[in-house]
Scaffold this motif. Structure first.
Motif, PDB file in Angstrom:
ATOM      1  N   LEU A 171     104.004  72.058  74.762  1.00  0.00           N
ATOM      2  CA  LEU A 171     104.950  72.819  73.936  1.00  0.00           C
ATOM      3  C   LEU A 171     104.427  73.035  72.518  1.00  0.00           C
ATOM      4  N   ARG A 172     103.488  72.171  72.113  1.00  0.00           N
ATOM      5  CA  ARG A 172     102.951  72.278  70.738  1.00  0.00           C
ATOM      6  C   ARG A 172     101.807  73.268  70.646  1.00  0.00           C
ATOM      7  N   GLY A 173     101.571  74.026  71.703  1.00  0.00           N
ATOM      8  CA  GLY A 173     100.549  75.076  71.641  1.00  0.00           C
ATOM      9  C   GLY A 173      99.339  74.765  72.477  1.00  0.00           C
ATOM     10  N   GLN A 174      98.419  75.709  72.444  1.00  0.00           N
ATOM     11  CA  GLN A 174      97.196  75.622  73.244  1.00  0.00           C
ATOM     12  C   GLN A 174      96.270  74.542  72.712  1.00  0.00           C
ATOM     13  N   PHE A 175      95.449  73.994  73.595  1.00  0.00           N
ATOM     14  CA  PHE A 175      94.371  73.120  73.127  1.00  0.00           C
ATOM     15  C   PHE A 175      93.315  73.988  72.466  1.00  0.00           C
ATOM     16  N   GLY A 176      92.463  73.362  71.647  1.00  0.00           N
ATOM     17  CA  GLY A 176      91.387  74.102  70.988  1.00  0.00           C
ATOM     18  C   GLY A 176      90.231  74.352  71.947  1.00  0.00           C
ATOM     19  N   ASP A 177      89.095  74.755  71.386  1.00  0.00           N
ATOM     20  CA  ASP A 177      87.944  75.135  72.216  1.00  0.00           C
ATOM     21  C   ASP A 177      86.878  74.053  72.284  1.00  0.00           C
ATOM     22  N   GLU A 178      87.123  72.909  71.598  1.00  0.00           N
ATOM     23  CA  GLU A 178      86.079  71.889  71.599  1.00  0.00           C
ATOM     24  C   GLU A 178      86.019  71.190  72.962  1.00  0.00           C
ATOM     25  N   ARG A 179      84.933  70.499  73.166  1.00  0.00           N
ATOM     26  CA  ARG A 179      84.788  69.672  74.355  1.00  0.00           C
ATOM     27  C   ARG A 179      85.976  68.725  74.464  1.00  0.00           C
ATOM     28  N   TYR A 180      86.373  68.362  75.637  1.00  0.00           N
ATOM     29  CA  TYR A 180      87.462  67.412  75.934  1.00  0.00           C
ATOM     30  C   TYR A 180      88.858  68.019  75.794  1.00  0.00           C
ATOM     31  N   GLU A 181      88.952  69.242  75.245  1.00  0.00           N
ATOM     32  CA  GLU A 181      90.285  69.777  74.970  1.00  0.00           C
ATOM     33  C   GLU A 181      90.841  70.537  76.185  1.00  0.00           C
ATOM     34  N   THR A 182      91.016  69.796  77.276  1.00  0.00           N
ATOM     35  CA  THR A 182      91.646  70.377  78.462  1.00  0.00           C
ATOM     36  C   THR A 182      92.733  69.424  78.933  1.00  0.00           C
ATOM     37  N   LYS A 183      93.715  70.003  79.620  1.00  0.00           N
ATOM     38  CA  LYS A 183      94.873  69.229  80.082  1.00  0.00           C
ATOM     39  C   LYS A 183      94.442  68.093  81.019  1.00  0.00           C
ATOM     40  N   VAL A 184      93.544  68.414  81.947  1.00  0.00           N
ATOM     41  CA  VAL A 184      93.132  67.428  82.947  1.00  0.00           C
ATOM     42  C   VAL A 184      92.428  66.250  82.278  1.00  0.00           C
ATOM     43  N   PHE A 185      91.507  66.566  81.371  1.00  0.00           N
ATOM     44  CA  PHE A 185      90.765  65.485  80.707  1.00  0.00           C
ATOM     45  C   PHE A 185      91.691  64.647  79.825  1.00  0.00           C
ATOM     46  N   GLN A 186      92.592  65.307  79.109  1.00  0.00           N
ATOM     47  CA  GLN A 186      93.507  64.575  78.212  1.00  0.00           C
ATOM     48  C   GLN A 186      94.401  63.612  79.004  1.00  0.00           C
ATOM     49  N   LYS A 187      94.735  64.011  80.230  1.00  0.00           N
ATOM     50  CA  LYS A 187      95.560  63.137  81.072  1.00  0.00           C
ATOM     51  C   LYS A 187      94.772  61.880  81.453  1.00  0.00           C
ATOM     52  N   ALA A 188      93.506  62.079  81.775  1.00  0.00           N
ATOM     53  CA  ALA A 188      92.643  60.933  82.125  1.00  0.00           C
ATOM     54  C   ALA A 188      92.479  60.015  80.903  1.00  0.00           C
ATOM     55  N   VAL A 189      92.347  60.622  79.737  1.00  0.00           N
ATOM     56  CA  VAL A 189      92.199  59.845  78.495  1.00  0.00           C
ATOM     57  C   VAL A 189      93.456  59.004  78.254  1.00  0.00           C
ATOM     58  N   GLN A 190      94.616  59.623  78.443  1.00  0.00           N
ATOM     59  CA  GLN A 190      95.895  58.921  78.250  1.00  0.00           C
ATOM     60  C   GLN A 190      95.953  57.669  79.135  1.00  0.00           C
ATOM     61  N   GLN A 191      95.477  57.785  80.370  1.00  0.00           N
ATOM     62  CA  GLN A 191      95.498  56.624  81.284  1.00  0.00           C
ATOM     63  C   GLN A 191      94.579  55.516  80.783  1.00  0.00           C
TER      64      GLN A 191
END
Ligand code: TMP
Length: 212
Positions: free
Chosen positions: A142-162
């Protein structure tokens, strides 16, 4: 009498959780209350090592995954003398990402375990307080799109959260989970309360060593 040391306070969290905004708000509030405080962030992209990391994150260069992990760690170690000097002068350091990001992001890549990822950062100055700004993937979206840098994808961020969740089970670190879905002011007040407690406790205790 020697001056009392400052506290080492770290803010961690996934992208869009508001870490950078909250670090600035906290430093401003501490300064307004007459407490010396400074902001730091990792990676610090201004050093020679930091520039290599920045080029990697911006996809201008490719680095082997182990090598870049060690560079992120080296970027922290190169700033340790400065951090210790400031803490000894009584300055509280508010740090935007630290070794926990280092471990969470690399260990979210295939073929890495937490244990290997933690090793290079063992012995760093131990934070007196680590606040994890918790935000669900839905709220982050809801806070907007991720940026263009490495790691800035939904799937990766979910893995990071875990991976962060694993790290937060470690009782040797003073973790506080902050609900980052609240409004900026409420998050700020919550963070300030925890920080003032940590500053009071830290001034009478020696600085620890992380994961030792
Ligand atoms: P930032 O400058 O916007 O906080 O982004 C830095 C990026 O680097 C972010 O995706 C998290 C990642 N990172 C690591 O992979 N390892 C580290 O040790 C640190 C501090 C950050």
């Amino acid at each position: 009498m020697a001056c009392k040391r400052g506290a080492l306070i770290v803010l961690e969290g996934v992208d869009k959780a508001g870490k950078t905004t909250q670090c600035k708000r906290l430093v401003d509030a501490l300064l307004a209350g007459g407490r010396p405080a400074e902001i730091m962030r990792f990676p610090d992209r201004t050093t020679t090592i930091g520039k290599m990391i920045s080029a990697y994150l911006e996809r201008k260069s490719d680095l082997e995954d182990h090598a870049v992990h060690l560079l992120f760690s080296a970027n922290r170690w190169e700033l340790v003398p400065l951090m210790k000097e400031k803490l000894e002068q009584g300055i509280t350091l508010v740090v935007d990402r630290y070794a926990f990001s280092g471990v969470a992001f690399t260990s979210a890549k295939p073929g890495f375990c937490l244990d290997w990822c933690m090793k290079p950062d063992v012995g760093l100055p131990k934070p007196d307080l680590v606040m994890f700004l918790q935000l669900s993937p839905a709220d982050a979206a809801l806070r907007g799109q991720f940026g263009d840098e490495r790691y800035e994808t939904k799937v990766f961020q979910k893995a990071v959260q875990q991976k962060f969740e694993h790290l937060m089970m470690d009782r040797s670190v003073n973790w506080q989970v902050i609900d980052a879905s609240q409004n900026i002011e409420d998050v700020h007040n919550n963070i300030t309360t925890h920080s003032l407690n940590a500053i009071n406790v830290a001034q009478n205790r020696p600085l620890g060593e992380l994961w030792k």
